[in-house]
Design a protein around this motif. Structure first.
Motif, PDB file in Angstrom:
ATOM      1  N   ILE A 151      -5.867 -28.883  11.279  1.00 56.40           N
ATOM      2  CA  ILE A 151      -5.302 -30.162  11.016  1.00 56.40           C
ATOM      3  C   ILE A 151      -3.841 -29.817  11.095  1.00 56.40           C
ATOM      4  O   ILE A 151      -3.015 -30.865  11.490  1.00 56.40           O
ATOM      5  CB  ILE A 151      -5.495 -30.323   9.286  1.00 56.40           C
ATOM      6  CG1 ILE A 151      -6.980 -30.684   8.940  1.00 56.40           C
ATOM      7  CG2 ILE A 151      -4.646 -31.270   8.743  1.00 56.40           C
ATOM      8  CD1 ILE A 151      -7.441 -32.019   9.716  1.00 56.40           C
ATOM      9  N   GLY A 152      -3.220 -28.861  10.798  1.00 60.62           N
ATOM     10  CA  GLY A 152      -1.793 -28.462  11.016  1.00 60.62           C
ATOM     11  C   GLY A 152      -1.323 -28.565  12.475  1.00 60.62           C
ATOM     12  O   GLY A 152      -0.322 -29.340  12.887  1.00 60.62           O
ATOM     13  N   ILE A 164       1.224 -32.000  16.362  1.00 59.09           N
ATOM     14  CA  ILE A 164       1.325 -32.647  17.425  1.00 59.09           C
ATOM     15  C   ILE A 164       1.650 -34.267  17.644  1.00 59.09           C
ATOM     16  O   ILE A 164       2.395 -34.774  18.409  1.00 59.09           O
ATOM     17  CB  ILE A 164       0.041 -32.548  18.516  1.00 59.09           C
ATOM     18  CG1 ILE A 164       0.013 -30.885  19.013  1.00 59.09           C
ATOM     19  CG2 ILE A 164       0.077 -33.177  19.690  1.00 59.09           C
ATOM     20  CD1 ILE A 164      -1.312 -30.432  19.583  1.00 59.09           C
ATOM     21  N   THR A 165       1.006 -34.681  16.663  1.00 61.96           N
ATOM     22  CA  THR A 165       0.825 -36.300  16.547  1.00 61.96           C
ATOM     23  C   THR A 165       2.252 -36.825  15.833  1.00 61.96           C
ATOM     24  O   THR A 165       2.951 -37.598  16.246  1.00 61.96           O
ATOM     25  CB  THR A 165      -0.365 -36.836  15.744  1.00 61.96           C
ATOM     26  OG1 THR A 165      -0.492 -36.070  14.814  1.00 61.96           O
ATOM     27  CG2 THR A 165      -1.689 -36.560  16.625  1.00 61.96           C
ATOM     28  N   LEU A 166       2.363 -36.117  14.682  1.00 65.42           N
ATOM     29  CA  LEU A 166       3.562 -36.515  13.835  1.00 65.42           C
ATOM     30  C   LEU A 166       4.857 -35.800  14.216  1.00 65.42           C
ATOM     31  O   LEU A 166       5.843 -36.321  14.220  1.00 65.42           O
ATOM     32  CB  LEU A 166       3.149 -36.014  12.297  1.00 65.42           C
ATOM     33  CG  LEU A 166       2.068 -36.550  11.593  1.00 65.42           C
ATOM     34  CD1 LEU A 166       1.762 -35.964  10.235  1.00 65.42           C
ATOM     35  CD2 LEU A 166       2.080 -38.293  11.537  1.00 65.42           C
ATOM     36  N   GLN A 167       4.835 -34.828  14.638  1.00 65.50           N
ATOM     37  CA  GLN A 167       6.057 -33.893  14.957  1.00 65.50           C
ATOM     38  C   GLN A 167       7.128 -33.974  14.143  1.00 65.50           C
ATOM     39  O   GLN A 167       8.376 -34.190  14.286  1.00 65.50           O
ATOM     40  CB  GLN A 167       6.711 -34.491  16.298  1.00 65.50           C
ATOM     41  CG  GLN A 167       5.819 -34.313  17.532  1.00 65.50           C
ATOM     42  CD  GLN A 167       6.418 -34.793  18.890  1.00 65.50           C
ATOM     43  OE1 GLN A 167       7.506 -35.266  18.905  1.00 65.50           O
ATOM     44  NE2 GLN A 167       5.545 -34.661  19.950  1.00 65.50           N
ATOM     45  N   ASN A 168       6.572 -33.512  12.771  1.00 64.61           N
ATOM     46  CA  ASN A 168       7.739 -33.349  11.800  1.00 64.61           C
ATOM     47  C   ASN A 168       7.043 -32.410  10.748  1.00 64.61           C
ATOM     48  O   ASN A 168       5.950 -31.931  10.713  1.00 64.61           O
ATOM     49  CB  ASN A 168       8.226 -34.868  10.851  1.00 64.61           C
ATOM     50  CG  ASN A 168       6.913 -35.532  10.370  1.00 64.61           C
ATOM     51  OD1 ASN A 168       5.870 -34.864  10.039  1.00 64.61           O
ATOM     52  ND2 ASN A 168       6.917 -36.833  10.394  1.00 64.61           N
TER      53      ASN A 168
END
Length: 130
Positions: A61-62, A67-71
Motif C-alpha cells: 500500500i505504501g 507512486i500515485t499520490l507522491q506525498n
C-alpha cells in the motif's frame, strides 16, 4: 495534541498527518487482548502471520500510494494498513469476544485482597483535599 506537536516543530501542515497517525494507537488499543497468549504459548506460525502479513500489505500500500499520490500521505496509509490488518487478524485468531460477568466469589476475594489499598487511597485523597 496535534496542533501542539505541529507548533513545536514549527510545521502547521503536519496537523492532519499527526491526527491520522494518532488513529493507529486507537486502533491498536482495540486489538484482541489475547494476542499475548501467542507469545506465551510459543505459537510462532500465528505470530509470524500476525507480523508478516500486515508488514507486506503495508509495504505494498505504501509503494502504490507513494507512486500515485507522491506525498507524505503514503506513509500514513501504509501505517494505517499495518494496524488495521493486525487488528483484523487478532480477531481472526481469537473470534470469541470477552463477556462481562459478575462473580460474587471472585469479587469478595479481590476486595479482601485490595480493601486496604482502597482505604489508603480514599484516606490519602481526603488528607490531600480535605
Amino acid at each position: 495534541m496535534a496542533p501542539l506537536f505541529a507548533n513545536y516543530f514549527e510545521e502547521p501542515n503536519a496537523i492532519p498527518f499527526i491526527r491520522a497517525i494518532g488513529l493507529t494507537a486507537l486502533i491498536r488499543g482495540f486489538s484482541h487482548f489475547k494476542l499475548f497468549t501467542l507469545q506465551k504459548n510459543l505459537y510462532f506460525s500465528k505470530l509470524f502471520s500476525i507480523e508478516v502479513i500486515p508488514a507486506i500489505l503495508s509495504i505494498m500500500i505504501g509503494i502504490i500510494s507513494a507512486i500515485t499520490l507522491q506525498n507524505a500521505w503514503a506513509l500514513v496509509y501504509a501505517q494505517l494498513t499495518n494496524v488495521i490488518v493486525r487488528f483484523l487478524l487478532s480477531y481472526f485468531y481469537f473470534p470469541s469476544l470477552p463477556k462481562l460477568r459478575f462473580n460474587k466469589d471472585q469479587f469478595d476475594e479481590m476486595f479482601k485482597f485490595g480493601k486496604w489499598v482502597l482505604f489508603g487511597g480514599v484516606l490519602s485523597y481526603l488528607i490531600m483535599n480535605g
